[in-house]
Design an enzyme around this catalytic site. Structure first.
Site, PDB file in Angstrom:
ATOM      1  N   HIS A 190       4.863   7.662   4.519  1.00 40.47           N
ATOM      2  CA  HIS A 190       4.746   7.586   5.982  1.00 40.47           C
ATOM      3  C   HIS A 190       6.020   7.027   6.624  1.00 40.47           C
ATOM      4  O   HIS A 190       6.719   6.203   6.037  1.00 40.47           O
ATOM      5  CB  HIS A 190       3.566   6.660   6.304  1.00 40.47           C
ATOM      6  CG  HIS A 190       3.154   6.644   7.734  1.00 40.47           C
ATOM      7  ND1 HIS A 190       3.533   5.644   8.607  1.00 40.47           N
ATOM      8  CD2 HIS A 190       2.379   7.490   8.452  1.00 40.47           C
ATOM      9  CE1 HIS A 190       2.995   5.872   9.800  1.00 40.47           C
ATOM     10  NE2 HIS A 190       2.291   6.987   9.729  1.00 40.47           N
TER      11      HIS A 190
ATOM     12  N   ASP B 181       0.186   1.498   0.220  1.00 38.11           N
ATOM     13  CA  ASP B 181      -0.332   1.653   1.585  1.00 38.11           C
ATOM     14  C   ASP B 181      -1.679   2.375   1.507  1.00 38.11           C
ATOM     15  O   ASP B 181      -1.731   3.570   1.235  1.00 38.11           O
ATOM     16  CB  ASP B 181       0.684   2.436   2.425  1.00 38.11           C
ATOM     17  CG  ASP B 181       0.257   2.591   3.878  1.00 38.11           C
ATOM     18  OD1 ASP B 181      -0.916   2.287   4.203  1.00 38.11           O
ATOM     19  OD2 ASP B 181       1.099   3.028   4.687  1.00 38.11           O
TER      20      ASP B 181
ATOM     21  N   HIS C 160      -5.258   5.419   4.517  1.00 41.41           N
ATOM     22  CA  HIS C 160      -6.282   6.471   4.571  1.00 41.41           C
ATOM     23  C   HIS C 160      -7.298   6.358   3.440  1.00 41.41           C
ATOM     24  O   HIS C 160      -8.107   7.252   3.246  1.00 41.41           O
ATOM     25  CB  HIS C 160      -5.623   7.854   4.536  1.00 41.41           C
ATOM     26  CG  HIS C 160      -4.721   8.087   5.704  1.00 41.41           C
ATOM     27  ND1 HIS C 160      -5.188   8.485   6.936  1.00 41.41           N
ATOM     28  CD2 HIS C 160      -3.392   7.902   5.847  1.00 41.41           C
ATOM     29  CE1 HIS C 160      -4.177   8.570   7.775  1.00 41.41           C
ATOM     30  NE2 HIS C 160      -3.081   8.217   7.144  1.00 41.41           N
TER      31      HIS C 160
HETATM   32  C1  LIG Z   1      -1.279   5.417  10.398  1.00 48.56           C
HETATM   33  C2  LIG Z   1      -0.452   4.963   9.247  1.00 48.56           C
HETATM   34  C3  LIG Z   1       0.291   3.794   9.316  1.00 48.56           C
HETATM   35  C4  LIG Z   1       0.479   3.044  10.597  1.00 48.56           C
HETATM   36  O1  LIG Z   1      -0.687   2.393  10.985  1.00 48.56           O
HETATM   37  P1  LIG Z   1      -0.938   2.106  12.546  1.00 48.56           P
HETATM   38  O2  LIG Z   1      -1.973   1.050  12.518  1.00 48.56           O
HETATM   39  O3  LIG Z   1      -1.398   3.384  13.139  1.00 48.56           O
HETATM   40  O4  LIG Z   1       0.359   1.647  13.114  1.00 48.56           O
HETATM   41  C5  LIG Z   1       0.931   3.358   8.181  1.00 48.56           C
HETATM   42  N1  LIG Z   1       0.865   4.051   7.030  1.00 48.56           N
HETATM   43  C6  LIG Z   1       0.177   5.209   6.935  1.00 48.56           C
HETATM   44  C7  LIG Z   1       0.136   5.933   5.650  1.00 48.56           C
HETATM   45  C8  LIG Z   1      -0.476   5.700   8.041  1.00 48.56           C
HETATM   46  O5  LIG Z   1      -1.128   6.870   7.970  1.00 48.56           O
END
Ligand SMILES: *Cc1c(COP(=O)(O)O)cnc(C)c1O
Length: 390
Positions: free
Chosen positions: A130, A207, A210
């Site tokens: 991302h 991360d 999702h």
């Molecule tokens: C949406 C997203 C983010 C950022 O999160 P927000 O709370 O929308 O700023 C970070 N990493 C991934 C993989 C994302 O899909």
């Protein structure tokens, strides 16, 4: 001076111009735009919490008990009870000693990477990470290495190279990946990644944006699903803006890492604390996601995912199903056509995805109903309008 109008015309010509669309209803499986209802397959509200009555009530209760604003950054005078309780709850759910919340997932990624990596360090990322992770890695000043999506041989060779570059006493090597990739919906091959980073003495930032709420026992994410949430992932990142239904980001890790972030993460230090009401509501949402309500919503979500994946002959890895169409104009035309038939599905183009891989990105929610999925499958097959009686 370069004219902004020329720049916009250039985006237009390449089918890359974007614009905002106003929605006149709450977020949900059905939304109202310009006097018309649409079936919404564009949101990351996977468990349907964003407009849930319980979550709305928790937010209102949070305002009544703790006020609307937080007054200052957390280090100045903004750490309120609900911020502390949310972080304790996140650490408990994720199985880490501590957690730190940020105003967004983007701020969590940028703050964490710039705090923990710098000149002389190496950050190694999957090519499809991302933008927030890429921006954080770039801004850190560390040397970056990118490996092709899922190419663990290249990850291994980057790690071998990094071990020769970085002084183990003073430097750091960070491997960065998503657990569920945001535009492809596929999952990282986490167990071998953890083995590789351990063999080379690197840290892993995972991360789970999702994956939290969607995968793993009690929705605890991919690391938990694979039995790797027992301290083997050094940095567990996530967001409160997807399955949790609110906004904000977080990082779960050991106590010393979190204490270092409190001292070094500039997106945390120099930013006013999120509303205490949001923190209060988020703590409730995190608890619900880990309990019977979450289990029920996940059952419904996964029923929909399997249903649509079967119909489209796609793998069912997550709540994100991409239909890759190729060029920008084709993806835009498909999204327009579906919109005219009452379906809201975004056309995702460069630079969010690589050139030549423009796509429709379909996201499902637990609060869609069986018929919504069936209509969508039919529309994608024949571009049929939804049945207004349903
Ligand atoms: C949406 C997203 C983010 C950022 O999160 P927000 O709370 O929308 O700023 C970070 N990493 C991934 C993989 C994302 O899909």
């Amino acid at each position: 001076m370069r004219s902004p109008g020329d720049e916009l015309d250039d985006l237009d010509a390449r089918h890359l111009r974007r614009g905002l669309r106003r929605i006149d209803s709450p977020q949900g499986p059905r939304v109202h735009i310009d006097g018309r209802d649409y079936l919404n397959f564009s949101s990351n509200d996977y468990l349907g919490l964003a407009a849930d009555e319980r979550l709305k009530a928790a937010l209102i209760e949070g305002v009544a008990r703790h006020g609307a604003g937080s007054g200052a950054s957390r280090l100045i005078c903004g750490t309120l009870g609900p911020h502390d309780e949310l972080e304790q709850c996140l650490a408990a759910v994720k199985g880490t000693a501590a957690a730190l919340t940020f105003s967004s997932g983007y701020a969590a990624a940028v703050g964490t990477l710039t705090a923990l990596a710098g000149k002389g360090d190496v950050v190694i990322l999957d090519k499809l990470c991302h933008a927030s992770l890429i921006d954080g890695a770039r801004l850190s000043g560390a040397t970056l290495r990118i490996y092709p999506h899922h190419d663990l041989d290249r990850l291994d060779s980057h790690l071998c190279w990094a071990v020769g570059q970085v002084d183990p006493a003073t430097g750091r090597i960070l491997v960065v990946t998503e657990s569920v990739f945001s535009m492809d919906g596929d999952r990282a091959d986490l167990a071998p990644i953890v083995e590789l980073k351990e063999r080379h003495g690197a840290w892993l930032l995972l991360d789970e944006a999702h994956a939290h709420g969607v995968l793993g026992p009690a929705g605890r994410g991919l690391a938990a699903e694979l039995g790797l949430a027992d301290g083997r992932v050094d940095l567990l990142m996530g967001t409160l803006s997807k399955a949790v239904g609110l906004s904000g980001g977080y990082l779960c890790a050991s106590r010393p890492i979190i204490d270092l972030l409190i001292n070094r993460a500039r997106s945390f230090i120099y930013s006013t604390a999120p509303s205490p009401a949001v923190a209060h509501a988020a703590r409730h949402a995190i608890e619900w996601i880990a309990g019977p309500l979450g289990d029920e919503r996940r059952r419904s979500l996964w029923r929909h995912v399997h249903h649509l994946a079967d119909r489209l002959r796609l793998p069912a890895h997550s709540a994100i199903l991409p239909l890759i169409l190729g060029d920008n104009a084709t993806a835009l035309a498909a999204a327009d056509d579906l919109r005219q038939h009452g379906y809201l599905i975004p056309a995702i183009r460069y630079p969010t995805v690589p050139r030549g891989q423009a796509r429709l990105r379909i996201t499902l929610s637990a609060t869609h109903c069986e018929a919504d999925i069936e209509h969508l499958a039919g529309a994608l097959a024949s571009r049929r309008p939804p049945d207004p009686a349903a």
